[in-house]
Design a protein around this motif. Structure first.
Motif, mmCIF file in Angstrom:
data_model
loop_
_atom_site.group_PDB
_atom_site.id
_atom_site.type_symbol
_atom_site.label_atom_id
_atom_site.label_comp_id
_atom_site.label_asym_id
_atom_site.label_seq_id
_atom_site.Cartn_x
_atom_site.Cartn_y
_atom_site.Cartn_z
ATOM 1 N N PRO A 62 -7.562 60.489 -49.268
ATOM 2 C CA PRO A 62 -6.251 59.497 -48.038
ATOM 3 C C PRO A 62 -7.159 59.460 -47.256
ATOM 4 C CG PRO A 62 -5.995 61.868 -48.864
ATOM 5 C CD PRO A 62 -7.726 60.939 -49.803
ATOM 6 N N GLY A 63 -5.971 58.832 -46.426
ATOM 7 C CA GLY A 63 -6.427 58.230 -45.039
ATOM 8 C C GLY A 63 -6.025 59.363 -44.072
ATOM 9 N N LYS A 64 -5.531 58.601 -42.649
ATOM 10 C CA LYS A 64 -5.044 59.105 -41.175
ATOM 11 C C LYS A 64 -3.553 57.497 -41.214
ATOM 12 C CE LYS A 64 -5.185 58.911 -36.992
ATOM 13 N NZ LYS A 64 -6.060 59.273 -35.945
ATOM 14 N N PRO A 85 -2.258 55.846 -46.079
ATOM 15 C CA PRO A 85 -3.920 54.632 -46.805
ATOM 16 C C PRO A 85 -4.388 55.451 -47.888
ATOM 17 C CG PRO A 85 -3.718 54.998 -44.449
ATOM 18 C CD PRO A 85 -2.304 55.651 -44.803
ATOM 19 N N VAL A 86 -4.605 54.772 -48.667
ATOM 20 C CA VAL A 86 -4.959 55.990 -49.425
ATOM 21 C C VAL A 86 -6.537 54.835 -50.179
ATOM 22 C CG1 VAL A 86 -5.745 56.815 -51.752
ATOM 23 C CG2 VAL A 86 -3.875 57.053 -50.100
ATOM 24 N N THR A 121 -4.366 50.694 -50.966
ATOM 25 C CA THR A 121 -3.395 50.569 -51.134
ATOM 26 C C THR A 121 -2.484 51.985 -49.577
ATOM 27 O OG1 THR A 121 -3.606 53.115 -51.505
ATOM 28 C CG2 THR A 121 -3.779 51.336 -53.030
ATOM 29 N N LEU A 122 -0.517 50.936 -49.364
ATOM 30 C CA LEU A 122 -0.301 51.746 -48.255
ATOM 31 C C LEU A 122 0.885 51.929 -49.060
ATOM 32 C CD1 LEU A 122 -1.046 49.820 -45.251
ATOM 33 C CD2 LEU A 122 -1.456 52.093 -45.053
#
Length: 170
Positions: A62-64, A85-86, A121-122
């Motif tokens: 996973p992102g920020k 975001p991933v 992805t979002l």
């Protein structure tokens, strides 16, 4: 500052940087986990050459998310529920099967490979605005208006690929 103190501080900083780099390297290097399919036992028991089969399973990270943004003229910030975001990937697979010289002496195997490909992805998000406008400068009171609700669509980006090949050896 004495030269021995500076040398000690430089050694400590170097050691901490090396330790942090060593700790971060394995996590950053692992993007996929290989999954071999062991068929050697079946080859020995059947007395024949079987295909080589394996795969790769990507690890999602996973992102920020982007936080809410305050916009002039709105009471509630934009992106109340931000998109997460991933990054990860599509799984990969590989198959190499023996080919008994059907196409000539130079072709001993056929191989199919679909390497793991990047996937970004979002997650869906949400925008909304209150049923009141900001206070007007003339009266100092907010005015009623229609509420606004918006769904931010999810995003999926990838470029999958595959390889087909013939060649000598298995």
């Amino acid at each position: 500052m004495k030269s021995t103190t500076r040398g000690t501080i430089a050694a400590v900083i170097t050691g901490v940087a090396a330790a942090m780099g060593a700790a971060a390297t394995p996590a950053a290097a692992v993007g996929t986990v290989p999954v071999p399919v062991p068929l050697e036992g079946a080859e020995q028991s059947l007395g024949m050459e079987l295909p080589k089969l394996g795969g790769e399973i990507p690890l999602p990270t996973p992102g920020k998310p982007d936080g809410p943004r305050y916009v002039e003229g709105r009471l509630i910030p934009e992106h109340v529920l931000p998109q997460l975001p991933v990054t990860g990937g599509l799984p990969g697979a590989g198959l190499r099967a023996p080919l008994p010289h059907v196409l000539g002496d130079q072709f001993d195997h056929v191989g199919v490979a679909t390497p793991a490909s990047d996937l970004r992805t979002l997650a869906p998000g949400l925008n909304l605005d209150a049923p009141l406008s900001p206070p007007s400068p003339a009266t100092g009171l907010p005015e009623p208006k229609l509420p606004e609700v918006g769904v931010l669509a999810p995003v999926l980006q990838t470029v999958p690929g595959a390889n087909l090949g013939l060649g000598p050896g298995l």
